[in-house]
Design an enzyme around this catalytic site. Structure first.
Site, PDB file in Angstrom:
ATOM      1  CE  LYS A  54      19.912  20.526  27.048  1.00  7.20           C
ATOM      2  NZ  LYS A  54      19.641  19.831  28.302  1.00  7.20           N
ATOM      3  CD  GLN A  98      17.826  19.150  31.240  1.00  2.14           C
ATOM      4  OE1 GLN A  98      18.237  18.990  30.095  1.00  2.14           O
ATOM      5  NE2 GLN A  98      18.296  20.094  32.026  1.00  2.14           N
ATOM      6  CG  ASP A 121      24.637  15.503  29.314  1.00  2.00           C
ATOM      7  OD1 ASP A 121      24.916  16.674  28.991  1.00  2.00           O
ATOM      8  OD2 ASP A 121      23.519  15.148  29.716  1.00  2.00           O
TER       9      ASP A 121
HETATM   10  N1  GUN Z   1      21.031  20.034  33.824  1.00  2.00           N
HETATM   11  C1  GUN Z   1      21.771  21.167  33.919  1.00  2.00           C
HETATM   12  N2  GUN Z   1      22.834  21.109  33.080  1.00  2.00           N
HETATM   13  C2  GUN Z   1      22.756  19.922  32.462  1.00  2.00           C
HETATM   14  C3  GUN Z   1      23.554  19.294  31.468  1.00  2.00           C
HETATM   15  O1  GUN Z   1      24.564  19.808  30.993  1.00  2.00           O
HETATM   16  N3  GUN Z   1      23.131  18.074  31.079  1.00  2.00           N
HETATM   17  C4  GUN Z   1      22.031  17.475  31.584  1.00  2.00           C
HETATM   18  N4  GUN Z   1      21.705  16.259  31.145  1.00  2.00           N
HETATM   19  N5  GUN Z   1      21.262  18.024  32.497  1.00  2.00           N
HETATM   20  C5  GUN Z   1      21.620  19.248  32.924  1.00  2.00           C
END
Ligand code: GUN
Length: 296
Positions: A54, A98, A121
């Site tokens: 990311k 996350q 998100d």
């Molecule tokens: N963990 C797995 N997929 C995601 C996601 O799309 N967003 C976040 N914040 N954590 C994750």
């Protein structure tokens, strides 16, 4: 006959290209640099890989990346204090915590402490409610990526029978809302659905998001259907590690009209949509027109 392979890797690169153009315009015309803060608590190896990826892609499209790595035993109060600081920081337009969080932290409480306008998100209850009522919101990245691929392939989705297998808050439920928003007839199926095979066979659009390796075989797929495989499962086959989806690719590809591969299908779309959401959040925060084609 093999169905068309929907190339998410290529599509995601195109989206990142569009995001980079918008970022350049925001910088040039408004002196604005969209910023994304990612918070990682603990040392889950898979999460570390995602967070690194990311950060790298955020910088590549010209945005500012703020990474906050916290110890696994960080207290809830300390995490909430960091989020409050990021909520108040004008250089931060998007905040992502996350998941999964270590078990001593209340994920719902933490997610709902993020400013909904910065919740890239789309997990905050305000955004969930806005999406459910058809109002402008931040849309979860993986379902948004799936929707973009479906619109790109079909044009209009109106009147199609869509079956979403999986009912998670991150993928299944928001995916169903987005398909309903595009006038599909939507079924949410899951592990307790009584005749899952028959339910899947009715789908013009079949979205698999259950997290079970190769659970959906080709004979559950309606001939000509579009299959979107959200699964990313690490398995061992013939003594080697392999990455497979929730759909048995070979048998499904033989009957589907179109299908996403794993890897290289939905996966790359998720981060591309996260970057798109961050640009959208930056535009909204500054009263500017949002980029067309990058939102639901
Ligand atoms: N963990 C797995 N997929 C995601 C996601 O799309 N967003 C976040 N914040 N954590 C994750």
């Amino acid at each position: 006959m093999t169905g068309k392979i929907l190339d998410g890797k290529l599509f995601a690169a195109q989206i990142r290209g569009q995001v980079a153009e918008h970022v350049a315009r925001l910088k040039g015309s408004h002196g604005l640099t969209p910023g994304l803060a990612v918070v990682l608590v603990g040392e889950d190896p898979a999460s570390e890989v995602y967070v690194r990826s990311k950060g790298k892609q955020t910088v590549e499209v010209g945005m500012a990346s703020f990474e906050h790595k916290l110890a696994a035993d960080t207290s809830e109060a300390d995490l909430l204090a960091l989020i409050a600081k990021l909520n108040a920081d004008p250089e931060v337009h998007g905040i992502l915590v996350q998941l999964p969080l270590p078990s001593h932290l209340n994920s719902d409480l933490v997610i709902n402490s993020i400013d909904p306008a910065k919740d890239v998100d789309g997990f905050h209850i305000s955004n969930v409610g806005l999406l459910g009522t058809g109002q402008k919101s931040m849309v979860p990245c993986t379902p948004l990526g799936c929707l973009m691929m479906l619109r790109d392939h079909h044009g209009s989705l109106s009147g199609m029978n869509a079956v979403v297998v999986g009912r998670s808050n991150i993928v299944g439920k928001p995916m169903a809302q987005l398909l309903l928003g595009d006038s599909c007839t939507v079924t949410i199926a899951h592990s307790r659905t009584s005749d899952l095979a028959e339910t899947c066979r009715r789908a013009d659009i079949l979205v698999a998001a259950v997290g079970r390796a190769e659970m959906i075989p080709g004979d559950w797929v309606k001939p000509g259907a579009t299959v979107i495989d959200v699964g990313i499962n690490r398995i061992e086959r013939d003594g080697k590690k392999a990455l497979v989806g929730d759909v048995h690719f070979e048998s499904a590809a033989a009957v589907a009209g179109a299908i996403t591969p794993v890897p290289g299908g939905v996966g790359p779309m998720t981060i591309a949509c996260l970057l798109a959401n961050t640009v959208t959040a930056c535009c909204r925060a500054n009263g500017l027109e949002e980029p067309a084609g990058l939102t639901a």
